[in-house]
Design a protein around this motif. Structure first.
Motif, PDB file in Angstrom:
ATOM      1  N   UNK A   1      15.355  27.286  -5.369  1.00 14.08           N
ATOM      2  CA  UNK A   1      14.878  25.961  -5.728  1.00 14.08           C
ATOM      3  C   UNK A   1      13.537  25.954  -6.439  1.00 14.08           C
ATOM      4  N   UNK A   2      12.997  24.737  -6.594  1.00 14.86           N
ATOM      5  CA  UNK A   2      11.742  24.544  -7.310  1.00 14.86           C
ATOM      6  C   UNK A   2      10.586  25.221  -6.590  1.00 14.86           C
TER       7      UNK A   2
ATOM      8  N   UNK B   1       6.245  21.045 -15.530  1.00 13.65           N
ATOM      9  CA  UNK B   1       5.355  21.120 -14.369  1.00 13.65           C
ATOM     10  C   UNK B   1       4.205  20.135 -14.524  1.00 13.65           C
ATOM     11  N   UNK B   2       3.684  19.702 -13.372  1.00  7.01           N
ATOM     12  CA  UNK B   2       2.462  18.909 -13.317  1.00  7.01           C
ATOM     13  C   UNK B   2       1.455  19.786 -12.593  1.00  7.01           C
TER      14      UNK B   2
ATOM     15  N   UNK C   1       2.893  20.020 -18.525  1.00  6.07           N
ATOM     16  CA  UNK C   1       3.364  20.863 -19.606  1.00  6.07           C
ATOM     17  C   UNK C   1       4.743  21.418 -19.298  1.00  6.07           C
ATOM     18  N   UNK C   2       5.310  22.095 -20.285  1.00  2.00           N
ATOM     19  CA  UNK C   2       6.585  22.793 -20.124  1.00  2.00           C
ATOM     20  C   UNK C   2       6.262  24.277 -20.186  1.00  2.00           C
ATOM     21  N   UNK C   3       6.720  25.033 -19.224  1.00  2.00           N
ATOM     22  CA  UNK C   3       6.415  26.457 -19.170  1.00  2.00           C
ATOM     23  C   UNK C   3       7.088  27.158 -20.345  1.00  2.00           C
TER      24      UNK C   3
ATOM     25  N   UNK D   1       3.352  21.499  -9.506  1.00  2.00           N
ATOM     26  CA  UNK D   1       4.553  20.824  -9.030  1.00  2.00           C
ATOM     27  C   UNK D   1       5.604  20.848 -10.124  1.00  2.00           C
ATOM     28  N   UNK D   2       6.783  21.351  -9.809  1.00  2.00           N
ATOM     29  CA  UNK D   2       7.892  21.373 -10.763  1.00  2.00           C
ATOM     30  C   UNK D   2       8.596  20.030 -10.690  1.00  2.00           C
TER      31      UNK D   2
END
Length: 124
Positions: A10-11, A44-45, A51-53, A89-90
């Motif tokens: 999971x996240x 993610x926050x 942003x986006x990884x 946080x995802x």
């Protein structure tokens, strides 16, 4: 021996150990995964930013697709530099990341103004 266990599915839940601004790669955050797995492409926050990884690098600087439990990893693709100690946080979508980030910015600004106001009252 202690029998320590953590969820690896999971996240991910991470925290930022170090943050910096790289001239060629932009804002970078070195994060350690506490729970779950961090995967390239996730939104993610981080603190009050998002942003986006776009890339994850391991401790040797090699690009990897995933960061697993207790693995320190450098995250690329953030919109702004985070602060050490911030949580990662995802979230499921870019819209959710933007909304959560905006809410955290408002809360941070409200708390900052409250502290300034209390400081002014204490001096009087």
């Amino acid at each position: 021996m202690m029998d320590l266990k953590a969820r690896v599915d999971g996240h991910a839940q991470d925290y930022v150990e170090e943050a910096r601004l790289d001239k060629g790669r932009g804002p970078l955050a070195t994060a350690v995964v506490k729970v779950g797995t961090l995967v390239c492409g996730q939104n993610v926050v981080v603190g009050s930013g998002w942003g986006r990884i776009m890339g994850i690098r391991d401790t040797l600087g090699k690009l990897t697709e995933r960061a697993r439990l207790a693995m320190p990893a450098v995250i690329e693709g953030l919109k702004g530099p985070p602060v050490a100690g911030d949580g990662v946080t995802v979230v499921g979508s870019e819209e959710r990341a933007i909304m959560l980030s905006a809410g955290r910015k408002r809360k941070y600004e409200k708390n900052r103004l409250r502290e300034i106001d209390h400081g002014a009252k204490d001096r009087n």
